[in-house]
Design a protein around this motif. Structure first.
Motif, PDB file in Angstrom:
ATOM      1  N   GLN A 110       0.832  -1.200   0.000  1.00 50.61           N
ATOM      2  CA  GLN A 110       0.000   0.000   0.000  1.00 50.61           C
ATOM      3  C   GLN A 110       0.873   1.259   0.000  1.00 50.61           C
ATOM      4  N   GLY A 111       0.505   2.196  -0.843  1.00 46.30           N
ATOM      5  CA  GLY A 111       1.228   3.469  -0.857  1.00 46.30           C
ATOM      6  C   GLY A 111       2.394   3.508  -1.829  1.00 46.30           C
ATOM      7  N   ALA A 112       2.704   2.356  -2.428  1.00 43.16           N
ATOM      8  CA  ALA A 112       3.847   2.308  -3.352  1.00 43.16           C
ATOM      9  C   ALA A 112       3.545   3.053  -4.650  1.00 43.16           C
ATOM     10  N   GLY A 113       2.260   3.157  -4.963  1.00 38.65           N
ATOM     11  CA  GLY A 113       1.874   3.840  -6.196  1.00 38.65           C
ATOM     12  C   GLY A 113       1.232   2.896  -7.199  1.00 38.65           C
ATOM     13  N   LYS A 114       0.655   1.815  -6.698  1.00 40.92           N
ATOM     14  CA  LYS A 114       0.095   0.775  -7.577  1.00 40.92           C
ATOM     15  C   LYS A 114      -1.073   1.292  -8.417  1.00 40.92           C
ATOM     16  N   THR A 115      -2.027   1.924  -7.747  1.00 38.20           N
ATOM     17  CA  THR A 115      -3.214   2.387  -8.479  1.00 38.20           C
ATOM     18  C   THR A 115      -2.833   3.486  -9.473  1.00 38.20           C
ATOM     19  N   THR A 116      -2.010   4.409  -9.026  1.00 39.87           N
ATOM     20  CA  THR A 116      -1.539   5.475  -9.919  1.00 39.87           C
ATOM     21  C   THR A 116      -0.821   4.870 -11.138  1.00 39.87           C
ATOM     22  N   THR A 117       0.028   3.879 -10.887  1.00 39.15           N
ATOM     23  CA  THR A 117       0.795   3.274 -11.972  1.00 39.15           C
ATOM     24  C   THR A 117      -0.115   2.499 -12.930  1.00 39.15           C
ATOM     25  N   GLY A 119      -3.085   3.400 -13.739  1.00 39.11           N
ATOM     26  CA  GLY A 119      -3.599   4.460 -14.611  1.00 39.11           C
ATOM     27  C   GLY A 119      -2.559   4.908 -15.626  1.00 39.11           C
ATOM     28  N   LYS A 120      -1.337   5.092 -15.170  1.00 39.56           N
ATOM     29  CA  LYS A 120      -0.269   5.542 -16.073  1.00 39.56           C
ATOM     30  C   LYS A 120      -0.010   4.521 -17.173  1.00 39.56           C
ATOM     31  N   LEU A 121      -0.043   3.254 -16.784  1.00 42.91           N
ATOM     32  CA  LEU A 121       0.217   2.194 -17.765  1.00 42.91           C
ATOM     33  C   LEU A 121      -0.914   2.137 -18.792  1.00 42.91           C
ATOM     34  N   TYR A 140     -10.438  -3.882  -0.503  1.00 42.47           N
ATOM     35  CA  TYR A 140     -10.295  -3.662   0.944  1.00 42.47           C
ATOM     36  C   TYR A 140     -10.082  -2.201   1.313  1.00 42.47           C
ATOM     37  N   ARG A 141      -9.269  -1.515   0.502  1.00 41.88           N
ATOM     38  CA  ARG A 141      -9.038  -0.101   0.805  1.00 41.88           C
ATOM     39  C   ARG A 141     -10.270   0.660   0.316  1.00 41.88           C
ATOM     40  N   PRO A 142     -10.971   1.335   1.231  1.00 36.72           N
ATOM     41  CA  PRO A 142     -12.274   1.929   0.893  1.00 36.72           C
ATOM     42  C   PRO A 142     -12.239   2.799  -0.367  1.00 36.72           C
ATOM     43  N   LYS A 146     -12.995   3.767  -6.110  1.00 36.35           N
ATOM     44  CA  LYS A 146     -13.330   5.125  -6.548  1.00 36.35           C
ATOM     45  C   LYS A 146     -12.125   5.780  -7.239  1.00 36.35           C
ATOM     46  N   GLN A 147     -10.954   5.587  -6.624  1.00 35.61           N
ATOM     47  CA  GLN A 147      -9.718   6.181  -7.176  1.00 35.61           C
ATOM     48  C   GLN A 147      -9.495   5.710  -8.618  1.00 35.61           C
ATOM     49  N   LEU A 148      -9.727   4.414  -8.844  1.00 33.13           N
ATOM     50  CA  LEU A 148      -9.538   3.859 -10.186  1.00 33.13           C
ATOM     51  C   LEU A 148     -10.609   4.387 -11.148  1.00 33.13           C
ATOM     52  N   THR A 248       8.576   3.396  -8.656  1.00 32.53           N
ATOM     53  CA  THR A 248       7.880   4.679  -8.626  1.00 32.53           C
ATOM     54  C   THR A 248       8.695   5.704  -7.841  1.00 32.53           C
ATOM     55  N   LYS A 249       8.283   6.942  -7.988  1.00 37.50           N
ATOM     56  CA  LYS A 249       8.855   8.071  -7.235  1.00 37.50           C
ATOM     57  C   LYS A 249      10.348   8.238  -7.472  1.00 37.50           C
ATOM     58  N   LEU A 250      10.777   7.845  -8.652  1.00 32.31           N
ATOM     59  CA  LEU A 250      12.178   8.042  -9.009  1.00 32.31           C
ATOM     60  C   LEU A 250      12.502   9.527  -9.101  1.00 32.31           C
ATOM     61  N   ASP A 251      11.446  10.324  -9.346  1.00 30.76           N
ATOM     62  CA  ASP A 251      11.628  11.781  -9.402  1.00 30.76           C
ATOM     63  C   ASP A 251      12.114  12.345  -8.066  1.00 30.76           C
ATOM     64  N   GLY A 252      11.789  11.649  -6.982  1.00 31.79           N
ATOM     65  CA  GLY A 252      12.204  12.161  -5.674  1.00 31.79           C
ATOM     66  C   GLY A 252      13.368  11.381  -5.084  1.00 31.79           C
ATOM     67  N   ALA A 273       9.661   3.300 -14.994  1.00 33.48           N
ATOM     68  CA  ALA A 273       9.976   4.172 -13.866  1.00 33.48           C
ATOM     69  C   ALA A 273       8.902   5.241 -13.763  1.00 33.48           C
ATOM     70  N   GLY A 274       8.406   5.444 -12.551  1.00 31.54           N
ATOM     71  CA  GLY A 274       7.464   6.534 -12.284  1.00 31.54           C
ATOM     72  C   GLY A 274       8.252   7.790 -11.977  1.00 31.54           C
ATOM     73  N   MET A 275       7.936   8.862 -12.715  1.00 33.37           N
ATOM     74  CA  MET A 275       8.725  10.091 -12.580  1.00 33.37           C
ATOM     75  C   MET A 275       7.894  11.262 -12.086  1.00 33.37           C
ATOM     76  N   GLY A 276       6.749  10.996 -11.466  1.00 30.75           N
ATOM     77  CA  GLY A 276       5.923  12.087 -10.961  1.00 30.75           C
ATOM     78  C   GLY A 276       4.504  11.605 -10.737  1.00 30.75           C
ATOM     79  N   GLU A 277       3.663  12.496 -10.225  1.00 30.03           N
ATOM     80  CA  GLU A 277       2.300  12.091  -9.892  1.00 30.03           C
ATOM     81  C   GLU A 277       1.357  12.116 -11.088  1.00 30.03           C
ATOM     82  N   LYS A 278       1.721  12.870 -12.119  1.00 32.57           N
ATOM     83  CA  LYS A 278       0.816  13.008 -13.270  1.00 32.57           C
ATOM     84  C   LYS A 278       0.736  11.712 -14.075  1.00 32.57           C
TER      85      LYS A 278
HETATM   86  P1  GDP Z   1      -1.186   2.431  -3.895  1.00 27.08           P
HETATM   87  O1  GDP Z   1      -1.649   2.348  -2.474  1.00 27.08           O
HETATM   88  O2  GDP Z   1       0.041   1.594  -4.106  1.00 27.08           O
HETATM   89  O3  GDP Z   1      -2.243   2.150  -4.896  1.00 27.08           O
HETATM   90  O4  GDP Z   1      -0.662   3.929  -4.081  1.00 27.08           O
HETATM   91  P2  GDP Z   1      -1.272   5.152  -4.910  1.00 27.08           P
HETATM   92  O5  GDP Z   1      -1.320   4.851  -6.351  1.00 27.08           O
HETATM   93  O6  GDP Z   1      -2.510   5.606  -4.270  1.00 27.08           O
HETATM   94  O7  GDP Z   1      -0.100   6.252  -4.729  1.00 27.08           O
HETATM   95  C1  GDP Z   1       0.331   6.710  -3.470  1.00 27.08           C
HETATM   96  C2  GDP Z   1       0.888   8.124  -3.628  1.00 27.08           C
HETATM   97  O8  GDP Z   1       2.110   8.091  -4.374  1.00 27.08           O
HETATM   98  C3  GDP Z   1      -0.027   9.069  -4.380  1.00 27.08           C
HETATM   99  O9  GDP Z   1      -0.020  10.319  -3.738  1.00 27.08           O
HETATM  100  C4  GDP Z   1       0.608   9.160  -5.763  1.00 27.08           C
HETATM  101  O10 GDP Z   1       0.333  10.385  -6.399  1.00 27.08           O
HETATM  102  C5  GDP Z   1       2.069   9.040  -5.426  1.00 27.08           C
HETATM  103  N1  GDP Z   1       2.886   8.547  -6.558  1.00 27.08           N
HETATM  104  C6  GDP Z   1       2.730   7.414  -7.275  1.00 27.08           C
HETATM  105  N2  GDP Z   1       3.689   7.292  -8.210  1.00 27.08           N
HETATM  106  C7  GDP Z   1       4.499   8.377  -8.094  1.00 27.08           C
HETATM  107  C8  GDP Z   1       5.684   8.824  -8.776  1.00 27.08           C
HETATM  108  O11 GDP Z   1       6.233   8.182  -9.697  1.00 27.08           O
HETATM  109  N3  GDP Z   1       6.229  10.008  -8.342  1.00 27.08           N
HETATM  110  C9  GDP Z   1       5.683  10.728  -7.320  1.00 27.08           C
HETATM  111  N4  GDP Z   1       6.294  11.860  -6.969  1.00 27.08           N
HETATM  112  N5  GDP Z   1       4.581  10.323  -6.668  1.00 27.08           N
HETATM  113  C10 GDP Z   1       3.979   9.176  -7.035  1.00 27.08           C
END
Ligand code: GDP
Length: 296
Positions: A110-117, A119-121, A140-142, A146-148, A248-252, A273-278
């Motif tokens: 959780q929090g790694a960026g799975k759902t965001t990724t 979408g990006k993919l 499980y995560r409420p 919705k996020q997806l 993910t979050k290679l930008d940071g 590689a994830g390079m940002g939130e967009k």
């Molecule tokens: P999940 O719990 O693994 O599904 O995580 P989420 O997809 O909800 O992402 C958790 C947080 O990480 C969110 O605030 C995203 O915007 C952020 N995030 C995901 N990928 C990246 C990335 O490549 N770079 C940055 N800076 N933030 C990211």
């Protein structure tokens, strides 16, 4: 900026050798002592560092002198090539199933960026004229479903959900059937994450894997967590046999420890590689470009 700390440190060290007209074995040893420290500070796995340094030394000390490069440049070239090899050598692409749909399971904590990724993919595939379907398998995560759905609307990508009362295995199976009926050619299954790896999580993921026989199992890990990310990758790989990793979050991530260790430790390539939130901040991972970025 990705790898900034490591890049500065290595470039600083190596620049002092670049112009050298003669590089002795003692010079190479001195240089590698500094490179070793820089890599350890960047949180690269210590075994990986040891092997890396040994390889560079062996090649740099024994090598033929090329006329086009100064001896200093030549050692730097070896460092560049070995960094590239460490990250997998060549780019690792995602599978395209011969018979659609290609099924991709997205796993991770959780929090790694799975759902965001996910979408990006989907967006990345859409740009290649593919027709992805995103599947809400995290019941499980409420907010996960919705996020997806929000991402789906934003990207104009269909989202398959059966709510949170149906098992993720059932959801995944029905999603694949839905994709076939609707001629969608990629099924991206967003699965549940936990704060820690536990048996329940792995059991459920194995169930989805065994039922859907995915073409790819991509682990999404947060690069900023360094060696923790590598440990997570090792555990998931042991349990599920991953096909690749998305960092993910290679930008940071100024250090780069995960990027440089994951392939060597797990044997599994970094594919993206994830390079940002967009949504467009996802890049195919190119080991050679990453090495050049680090060495300047
Ligand atoms: P999940 O719990 O693994 O599904 O995580 P989420 O997809 O909800 O992402 C958790 C947080 O990480 C969110 O605030 C995203 O915007 C952020 N995030 C995901 N990928 C990246 C990335 O490549 N770079 C940055 N800076 N933030 C990211």
């Amino acid at each position: 900026m990705a790898f900034e700390g490591l890049a500065n440190r290595l470039q600083d060290t190596l620049s002092r050798w670049r112009g050298k007209g003669k590089v002795t074995e003692a010079d190479v040893n001195e240089m590698m002592r500094e490179v070793r420290l820089a890599l350890l500070e960047a949180d690269v796995n210590f075994k990986v560092v040891r092997e890396f340094v040994a390889k560079v030394k062996e090649r740099a000390i024994g090598q033929e002198v090329m006329k086009s490069l100064s001896p200093g440049q030549q050692v730097i070239k070896v460092v560049n090539e070995e960094l590239t090899a460490l990250m997998g050598g060549t780019q690792s692409k995602i599978e395209h199933a011969k018979q659609a749909p290609t099924v991709i399971m997205m796993v991770g904590l959780q929090g790694a960026g799975k759902t965001t990724t996910t979408g990006k993919l989907a967006k990345y595939l859409q740009k290649q004229n593919r027709r992805p379907l995103m599947v809400a398998g995290d019941i499980y995560r409420p907010a996960a479903i919705k996020q997806l759905q929000v991402l789906g609307e934003q990207l104009n990508v269909p989202v398959f959900t059966l709510g949170d009362q149906v098992s993720p295995i059932e959801i995944a199976e029905q999603a694949i059937a839905h994709a076939k009926e609707n001629r969608l050619d990629y099924v991206l299954i967003d699965t549940a994450g936990r704060l820690h790896i536990d048996e329940t999580l792995m059991g459920e993921l194995k169930g989805i894997r065994d039922t859907t026989q995915p073409h790819e199992i991509l682990l999404v890990v947060d690069a900023m967590t360094g060696q923790d990310a590598v440990n997570v990758a090792e555990s998931f790989n042991e349990q599920l046999e991953l096909s690749g990793v998305v960092l993910t979050k290679l930008d940071g991530d100024t250090r780069g420890g995960a990027a440089l260790s994951v392939k060597a430790v797990t044997g599994k390539p970094i594919k993206f590689a994830g390079m940002g939130e967009k949504m467009d901040a996802l890049e195919p991972f190119h080991p050679d470009r990453m090495a050049s970025r680090i060495l300047g």
